[in-house]
Design an enzyme around this catalytic site. Structure first.
Site, mmCIF file in Angstrom:
data_model
loop_
_atom_site.group_PDB
_atom_site.id
_atom_site.type_symbol
_atom_site.label_atom_id
_atom_site.label_comp_id
_atom_site.label_asym_id
_atom_site.label_seq_id
_atom_site.Cartn_x
_atom_site.Cartn_y
_atom_site.Cartn_z
ATOM 1 N N LYS A 22 0.846 -1.213 0.000
ATOM 2 C CA LYS A 22 0.000 0.000 0.000
ATOM 3 C C LYS A 22 0.873 1.252 0.000
ATOM 4 O O LYS A 22 0.664 2.161 -0.790
ATOM 5 C CB LYS A 22 -0.899 -0.005 1.241
ATOM 6 N N ASN A 23 1.845 1.283 0.906
ATOM 7 C CA ASN A 23 2.609 2.521 1.081
ATOM 8 C C ASN A 23 3.624 2.768 -0.032
ATOM 9 O O ASN A 23 4.204 3.853 -0.113
ATOM 10 C CB ASN A 23 3.270 2.547 2.465
ATOM 11 N N CYS A 115 -5.623 13.009 12.554
ATOM 12 C CA CYS A 115 -5.388 11.580 12.393
ATOM 13 C C CYS A 115 -5.281 10.979 13.787
ATOM 14 O O CYS A 115 -4.632 11.566 14.664
ATOM 15 C CB CYS A 115 -4.083 11.414 11.627
ATOM 16 N N ARG A 120 0.037 14.989 12.923
ATOM 17 C CA ARG A 120 0.853 14.620 11.756
ATOM 18 C C ARG A 120 1.133 15.859 10.921
ATOM 19 O O ARG A 120 0.483 16.107 9.905
ATOM 20 C CB ARG A 120 0.167 13.507 10.958
ATOM 21 N N ASP A 307 4.431 0.737 12.160
ATOM 22 C CA ASP A 307 3.217 0.108 11.615
ATOM 23 C C ASP A 307 3.039 -1.338 12.084
ATOM 24 O O ASP A 307 2.024 -1.966 11.762
ATOM 25 C CB ASP A 307 3.229 0.158 10.074
ATOM 26 N N ARG A 399 -8.816 -0.198 4.489
ATOM 27 C CA ARG A 399 -7.923 0.820 3.920
ATOM 28 C C ARG A 399 -6.570 0.214 3.551
ATOM 29 O O ARG A 399 -5.905 0.705 2.645
ATOM 30 C CB ARG A 399 -7.667 1.926 4.959
HETATM 31 N N1 EPU Z 1 6.724 14.576 10.675
HETATM 32 C C1 EPU Z 1 6.914 15.899 10.961
HETATM 33 N N2 EPU Z 1 6.794 16.811 9.954
HETATM 34 C C2 EPU Z 1 6.472 16.443 8.684
HETATM 35 C C3 EPU Z 1 6.268 15.068 8.394
HETATM 36 C C4 EPU Z 1 6.399 14.157 9.430
HETATM 37 O O1 EPU Z 1 7.203 16.271 12.101
HETATM 38 O O2 EPU Z 1 6.378 17.313 7.816
HETATM 39 C C5 EPU Z 1 6.851 13.582 11.751
HETATM 40 C C6 EPU Z 1 5.593 12.778 11.983
HETATM 41 O O3 EPU Z 1 4.675 13.477 12.815
HETATM 42 C C7 EPU Z 1 6.123 11.539 12.627
HETATM 43 C C8 EPU Z 1 7.445 11.324 11.892
HETATM 44 O O4 EPU Z 1 7.780 12.600 11.350
HETATM 45 O O5 EPU Z 1 6.399 11.773 13.977
HETATM 46 C C9 EPU Z 1 7.403 10.303 10.770
HETATM 47 O O6 EPU Z 1 6.301 10.539 9.921
HETATM 48 P P1 EPU Z 1 6.359 10.248 8.363
HETATM 49 O O7 EPU Z 1 6.309 11.548 7.634
HETATM 50 O O8 EPU Z 1 7.495 9.339 8.062
HETATM 51 O O9 EPU Z 1 4.981 9.501 8.129
HETATM 52 P P2 EPU Z 1 4.199 9.485 6.755
HETATM 53 O O10 EPU Z 1 5.157 9.553 5.642
HETATM 54 O O11 EPU Z 1 3.098 10.460 6.798
HETATM 55 C C10 EPU Z 1 4.284 6.918 6.311
HETATM 56 C C11 EPU Z 1 3.306 5.797 6.216
HETATM 57 C C12 EPU Z 1 2.752 5.485 7.593
HETATM 58 C C13 EPU Z 1 3.922 5.114 8.502
HETATM 59 C C14 EPU Z 1 4.938 6.264 8.523
HETATM 60 C C15 EPU Z 1 6.177 5.937 9.332
HETATM 61 C C16 EPU Z 1 2.353 6.044 4.009
HETATM 62 C C17 EPU Z 1 1.179 6.329 3.173
HETATM 63 N N3 EPU Z 1 2.206 6.164 5.324
HETATM 64 O O12 EPU Z 1 3.559 8.044 6.804
HETATM 65 O O13 EPU Z 1 1.916 4.350 7.436
HETATM 66 O O14 EPU Z 1 3.447 4.861 9.801
HETATM 67 O O15 EPU Z 1 5.350 6.561 7.186
HETATM 68 O O16 EPU Z 1 6.817 4.829 8.835
HETATM 69 O O17 EPU Z 1 3.405 5.675 3.511
HETATM 70 C C18 EPU Z 1 0.075 2.963 7.865
HETATM 71 O O18 EPU Z 1 0.337 2.371 6.809
HETATM 72 O O19 EPU Z 1 -0.747 2.523 8.703
HETATM 73 C C19 EPU Z 1 0.760 4.216 8.160
HETATM 74 C C20 EPU Z 1 0.319 5.073 9.084
#
Ligand code: EPU
Length: 420
Positions: A22-23, A115, A120, A307, A399
């Site tokens: 998915k991701n 969320c 986030r 995850d 999802r």
């Molecule tokens: N963060 C910030 N600022 C930003 C972006 C992120 O502070 O601009 C923080 C977040 O709040 C968090 C950390 O950085 O504390 C990591 O977040 P990340 O940006 O890596 O998360 P994401 O890219 O939004 C993806 C996956 C998530 C998974 C996370 C961490 C997808 C679609 N989602 O989210 O997957 O938990 O990376 O590995 O790729 C899931 O599949 O259930 C899911 C939540």
């Protein structure tokens, strides 16, 4: 609305095939916006999240076709606006921001909403786009990005206070592939899904090096062309079935997986006393009489994935002794603990740490799914609980898990999907 009724106590045995990630699929589908030409993407899982992404692409003007796991996208003439009614349903829709900015030099994307797994923010995504020359304004719930003079490569450190950002790294890569000059991302996320995106983009003619490390170099090119790509296996789905095997199985094999992407999960299970055998693209988890309690900390890849944290809590809930789980990526991601307590788990959350005192057996109860992985953990907990567990709000699971009920049934689980 649907719920899943899980009858606890059946011992799981057999093999289950892993779907495409998915991701990986979500940013790769978004990246098809970077070319007018046709892209064919295979092994896209049939999930509500991937369906939302396809709807977003068509609303942006792309021509989209889906035939089982193969998706074809042709993004001839597209426009740069992704409004709230599209974006609100899925946080990951934020990853259209990078490709729209890269190709059209402007984008208007609604801010994704709250969320349950915690705050986030997207400050790092915006910082990355600003660093390569875009102006970014957030007003009226929308992010407006403009780069009338085009984008220009730069050096950017994307590491935030919770470590690296996966979709933030993806967005900057997708914006930078068509920029003038070279962009270097320090503090880049090294997750396999980022590598898959980079492989996809390179097959379109991009010049990206270093994906899978903390330093990614992107040399801008004039244009990208169409391509064909197969998405990597979903390591979190695979890990979830491995945990199902640990919690309720005699011997469970996940097939069509990438064992090298699952090292942290395999090691965590081995530390708990399980035998995990690797055979090509398959991993087999053999049940163990008395698992060992332990300590677990989530970390960016190659550390233990956030995850998979909730699923490990489900295992620790019935593991003799005291286990400690520390969540460093999303410190508030413990909604499942309150629901597991309704099933008789002894656990407490303090700050970003859960302390779980294993009980011999959980008892089935009606529980509420709060987010995707928490819901999966409740299903796993229900597999070995006494009596029936009703996991409500099943749409959370749909999802991110392709036909989870059918796949668990293949392993001998007794469960049924019920309309409410
Ligand atoms: N963060 C910030 N600022 C930003 C972006 C992120 O502070 O601009 C923080 C977040 O709040 C968090 C950390 O950085 O504390 C990591 O977040 P990340 O940006 O890596 O998360 P994401 O890219 O939004 C993806 C996956 C998530 C998974 C996370 C961490 C997808 C679609 N989602 O989210 O997957 O938990 O990376 O590995 O790729 C899931 O599949 O259930 C899911 C939540």
């Amino acid at each position: 609305m649907e719920k899943l009724v899980v009858e606890g106590g059946a011992r799981l045995r057999g093999s289950v095939p892993v779907s495409g990630s998915k991701n990986s699929s979500l940013p790769i589908l978004a990246a098809t916006l970077l070319t007018r030409e046709r892209c064919v993407i295979r092994r896209v899982p049939d999930l509500s999240d991937t369906n939302y992404m396809l709807q977003i692409l068509s609303k942006l003007g792309a021509h989209v076709e889906r035939a089982s796991g193969t998706v074809t996208v042709e993004a001839g003439d597209i426009h740069p606006e992704a409004p709230y009614d599209l974006v609100r349903r899925m946080r990951a829709s934020i990853c259209v921001m990078g490709p729209l900015t890269g190709r059209l030099h402007r984008a208007s994307v609604s801010l994704p909403g709250g969320c349950v797994i915690g705050d986030r923010p997207i400050d790092l995504h915006l910082m990355g786009l600003r660093a390569i020359g875009a102006t970014v304004e957030v007003a009226g719930g929308d992010i407006k990005i403009e780069a009338p003079d085009g984008l220009h490569g730069a050096e950017v450190n994307l590491r935030g206070k919770h470590g690296t950002t996966v979709l933030g790294t993806d967005n900057l890569i997708m914006a930078a592939v068509l920029a003038k000059g070279t962009t270097v991302i320090e503090g880049a996320a090294a997750e396999p899904e980022v590598v898959d995106l980079a492989d996809f983009l390179n097959s379109m003619g991009a010049r990206i090096e270093g994906a899978g490390t903390g330093r990614i170099t992107i040399r801008g090119v004039e244009e990208l062309h169409g391509t064909e790509h197969t998405v990597i296996p979903d390591r979190i789905e695979a890990g979830t079935f491995m945990l199902a095997g640990a919690i309720a199985g005699d011997e469970v094999t996940v097939q069509r997986a990438r064992p090298d992407h699952l090292v942290a999960v395999t090691e965590a299970l081995r530390r708990c006393g399980f035998t995990v055998a690797e055979n090509g693209d398959a991993l087999t988890v053999v049940g163990c009489g008395e698992p060992i309690s332990g300590e677990l900390t989530t970390e960016p890849y190659p550390g233990f994935p956030t995850d998979m944290q909730a699923q490990m809590c489900a295992l620790f809930a019935t593991t003799h002794g005291t286990s400690t789980v520390r969540e460093t990526i999303f410190p508030q991601r413990f909604m499942h603990i309150a629901e597991m307590k309704r099933m008789g788990a002894h656990a407490d959350v303090s700050g970003s740490t859960a302390v779980i005192h294993g009980v011999p057996r959980l008892s089935g109860a009606p529980v509420m799914a709060s987010d995707l992985r928490a819901s999966a953990a409740l299903v796993l907990a229900g597999l070995s609980a006494e009596g029936e567990t009703e996991v409500n709000r099943l749409y959370h699971i749909d999802r991110g898990y392709e036909h989870i009920d059918e796949k668990l049934a293949m392993l001998g689980a007794r469960l049924r999907r019920v309309k409410v």
